[in-house]
Design a protein around this motif. Structure first.
Motif, PDB file in Angstrom:
ATOM      1  N   ASN A 106      -8.515   2.795   3.743  1.00 37.75           N
ATOM      2  CA  ASN A 106      -8.490   1.966   2.545  1.00 37.75           C
ATOM      3  C   ASN A 106      -8.085   0.528   2.869  1.00 37.75           C
ATOM      4  O   ASN A 106      -7.224   0.290   3.728  1.00 37.75           O
ATOM      5  CB  ASN A 106      -7.516   2.547   1.524  1.00 37.75           C
ATOM      6  CG  ASN A 106      -7.956   3.904   1.026  1.00 37.75           C
ATOM      7  OD1 ASN A 106      -8.889   4.022   0.248  1.00 37.75           O
ATOM      8  ND2 ASN A 106      -7.284   4.965   1.500  1.00 37.75           N
ATOM      9  N   LEU A 107      -8.680  -0.416   2.150  1.00 44.60           N
ATOM     10  CA  LEU A 107      -8.409  -1.839   2.348  1.00 44.60           C
ATOM     11  C   LEU A 107      -8.234  -2.490   0.976  1.00 44.60           C
ATOM     12  O   LEU A 107      -9.033  -2.255   0.068  1.00 44.60           O
ATOM     13  CB  LEU A 107      -9.574  -2.497   3.099  1.00 44.60           C
ATOM     14  CG  LEU A 107      -9.483  -4.008   3.351  1.00 44.60           C
ATOM     15  CD1 LEU A 107      -8.305  -4.327   4.273  1.00 44.60           C
ATOM     16  CD2 LEU A 107     -10.790  -4.529   3.941  1.00 44.60           C
ATOM     17  N   ILE A 108      -7.183  -3.318   0.849  1.00 46.45           N
ATOM     18  CA  ILE A 108      -6.874  -3.954  -0.428  1.00 46.45           C
ATOM     19  C   ILE A 108      -7.260  -5.424  -0.394  1.00 46.45           C
ATOM     20  O   ILE A 108      -7.043  -6.126   0.596  1.00 46.45           O
ATOM     21  CB  ILE A 108      -5.365  -3.837  -0.743  1.00 46.45           C
ATOM     22  CG1 ILE A 108      -4.902  -2.378  -0.648  1.00 46.45           C
ATOM     23  CG2 ILE A 108      -5.062  -4.418  -2.121  1.00 46.45           C
ATOM     24  CD1 ILE A 108      -5.673  -1.417  -1.494  1.00 46.45           C
ATOM     25  N   VAL A 109      -7.818  -5.905  -1.495  1.00 47.33           N
ATOM     26  CA  VAL A 109      -8.184  -7.312  -1.629  1.00 47.33           C
ATOM     27  C   VAL A 109      -8.088  -7.672  -3.108  1.00 47.33           C
ATOM     28  O   VAL A 109      -8.023  -6.783  -3.967  1.00 47.33           O
ATOM     29  CB  VAL A 109      -9.624  -7.554  -1.102  1.00 47.33           C
ATOM     30  CG1 VAL A 109     -10.650  -6.875  -2.008  1.00 47.33           C
ATOM     31  CG2 VAL A 109      -9.933  -9.037  -0.962  1.00 47.33           C
ATOM     32  N   CYS A 110      -8.042  -8.943  -3.396  1.00 49.23           N
ATOM     33  CA  CYS A 110      -8.208  -9.424  -4.766  1.00 49.23           C
ATOM     34  C   CYS A 110      -9.307 -10.470  -4.708  1.00 49.23           C
ATOM     35  O   CYS A 110      -9.096 -11.575  -4.211  1.00 49.23           O
ATOM     36  CB  CYS A 110      -6.923 -10.016  -5.330  1.00 49.23           C
ATOM     37  SG  CYS A 110      -7.127 -10.673  -7.010  1.00 49.23           S
ATOM     38  N   THR A 111     -10.488 -10.134  -5.172  1.00 48.58           N
ATOM     39  CA  THR A 111     -11.637 -11.024  -5.003  1.00 48.58           C
ATOM     40  C   THR A 111     -11.604 -12.226  -5.944  1.00 48.58           C
ATOM     41  O   THR A 111     -12.189 -13.266  -5.642  1.00 48.58           O
ATOM     42  CB  THR A 111     -12.952 -10.257  -5.227  1.00 48.58           C
ATOM     43  OG1 THR A 111     -12.928  -9.653  -6.524  1.00 48.58           O
ATOM     44  CG2 THR A 111     -13.142  -9.194  -4.161  1.00 48.58           C
ATOM     45  N   LEU A 112     -10.927 -12.111  -7.074  1.00 46.07           N
ATOM     46  CA  LEU A 112     -10.933 -13.199  -8.054  1.00 46.07           C
ATOM     47  C   LEU A 112      -9.825 -14.218  -7.818  1.00 46.07           C
ATOM     48  O   LEU A 112     -10.007 -15.405  -8.068  1.00 46.07           O
ATOM     49  CB  LEU A 112     -10.819 -12.633  -9.473  1.00 46.07           C
ATOM     50  CG  LEU A 112     -12.009 -11.799  -9.941  1.00 46.07           C
ATOM     51  CD1 LEU A 112     -11.769 -11.297 -11.361  1.00 46.07           C
ATOM     52  CD2 LEU A 112     -13.283 -12.634  -9.889  1.00 46.07           C
ATOM     53  N   SER A 114      -5.471 -13.756  -6.299  1.00 47.76           N
ATOM     54  CA  SER A 114      -4.620 -13.222  -5.231  1.00 47.76           C
ATOM     55  C   SER A 114      -3.610 -12.230  -5.792  1.00 47.76           C
ATOM     56  O   SER A 114      -2.439 -12.241  -5.416  1.00 47.76           O
ATOM     57  CB  SER A 114      -3.884 -14.363  -4.512  1.00 47.76           C
ATOM     58  OG  SER A 114      -3.125 -15.131  -5.442  1.00 47.76           O
ATOM     59  N   CYS A 115      -4.049 -11.373  -6.719  1.00 57.20           N
ATOM     60  CA  CYS A 115      -3.150 -10.368  -7.290  1.00 57.20           C
ATOM     61  C   CYS A 115      -2.589  -9.494  -6.173  1.00 57.20           C
ATOM     62  O   CYS A 115      -3.329  -9.001  -5.319  1.00 57.20           O
ATOM     63  CB  CYS A 115      -3.901  -9.515  -8.304  1.00 57.20           C
ATOM     64  SG  CYS A 115      -4.453 -10.456  -9.748  1.00 57.20           S
ATOM     65  N   SER A 163      -7.888  -5.519  -6.397  1.00 56.84           N
ATOM     66  CA  SER A 163      -6.754  -5.641  -7.314  1.00 56.84           C
ATOM     67  C   SER A 163      -7.077  -6.587  -8.464  1.00 56.84           C
ATOM     68  O   SER A 163      -7.897  -7.498  -8.331  1.00 56.84           O
ATOM     69  CB  SER A 163      -5.526  -6.154  -6.565  1.00 56.84           C
ATOM     70  OG  SER A 163      -5.049  -5.199  -5.651  1.00 56.84           O
ATOM     71  N   THR A 164      -6.421  -6.357  -9.584  1.00 50.43           N
ATOM     72  CA  THR A 164      -6.586  -7.223 -10.753  1.00 50.43           C
ATOM     73  C   THR A 164      -5.211  -7.519 -11.334  1.00 50.43           C
ATOM     74  O   THR A 164      -4.190  -6.978 -10.880  1.00 50.43           O
ATOM     75  CB  THR A 164      -7.444  -6.547 -11.836  1.00 50.43           C
ATOM     76  OG1 THR A 164      -6.705  -5.426 -12.370  1.00 50.43           O
ATOM     77  CG2 THR A 164      -8.770  -6.058 -11.276  1.00 50.43           C
ATOM     78  N   ALA A 165      -5.175  -8.355 -12.354  1.00 47.99           N
ATOM     79  CA  ALA A 165      -3.910  -8.646 -13.020  1.00 47.99           C
ATOM     80  C   ALA A 165      -3.342  -7.406 -13.695  1.00 47.99           C
ATOM     81  O   ALA A 165      -2.133  -7.296 -13.905  1.00 47.99           O
ATOM     82  CB  ALA A 165      -4.119  -9.759 -14.054  1.00 47.99           C
TER      83      ALA A 165
END
Length: 224
Positions: A106-112, A114-115, A163-165
């Motif tokens: 698994n890899l985490i990112v926030c594309t929109l 930086s959540c 990730s999101t807000a």
């Protein structure tokens, strides 16, 4: 949400300096206008870097490694499980834990934007907020991981979680081998920030050396 990927080149080091320079310039302007106190900002950053994260997250992972009931709770309701250890607050109100397995990474990112779950992982690394990471983690996750020194087997599926807000993620890496006799505190010392983002793996037993209290938090992921 998640994205599944298999093959994939991305450069992040060169793009980070301008980003960091813009942050520093903004801080300087705000300080000159009297809108922020640099000492207070430094104190907040120091708290999250050295007292909050990634130590809190590491303790969550170590407990999941040693307590099957807690691991099940963490998988079903990460927000409540993490809060039961006293780790809660802004940027960590709604959490989901995703577990690495033998065939899935698994890899985490926030594309929109930086959540990031500050309450468990501390201050987000600069590269996490940089546009190259945010875009390439989805488009070319295997290439991104390779740049962090993490080369996975071709048959390993990579799941990218955005990730999101409203919802933030943390990775629960697989427990390293040959750690059966270690205490929960000793196991927590093996958990790196990057292993909980997915750009690294936990440290190997004995890699910290005698007397080490905690692994350093490098810019790139520690791998095993």
């Amino acid at each position: 949400m998640s994205h599944d990927h298999h093959d994939h080149h991305h450069h992040h080091d060169n793009e980070l300096d301008p980003f960091a320079a813009r942050v520093k310039a903004l801080e300087t302007i705000l300080a000159e206008k009297g809108l922020i106190d640099p000492a207070a900002v430094d104190a907040i950053v120091e708290t999250y870097e050295t007292r909050v994260g990634p130590r809190n997250g590491a303790r969550v992972v170590a407990k999941a490694w040693t307590d099957a009931d807690f691991a099940d709770w963490l998988q079903r309701d990460a927000t409540s499980a993490i809060a039961s250890l006293g780790f809660t607050g802004r940027q960590g109100e709604h959490m989901q834990a995703v577990f690495n397995t033998e065939d899935t990474h698994n890899l985490i990112v926030c594309t929109l934007c930086s959540c990031y779950p500050w309450t468990v992982l501390g201050v987000p690394p600069v590269w996490y907020k940089a546009p190259p990471y945010r875009s390439q983690a989805v488009i070319n996750p295997r290439g991104v991981l390779a740049e962090f020194g993490l080369v996975l087997a071709e048959e390993t599926r990579i799941r990218v979680w955005d990730s999101t807000a409203e919802l933030r993620y943390m990775v629960v890496p697989m427990r390293p081998v040959d750690t059966e006799g270690l205490s929960e505190d000793e196991l927590a010392r093996l958990v790196t920030r990057d292993s909980m983002i997915g750009t690294g793996l936990p440290l190997r037993p004995g890699s910290l050396g005698p007397g080490a209290l905690w692994p350093a938090v490098p810019d790139a992921g520690a791998t095993s």
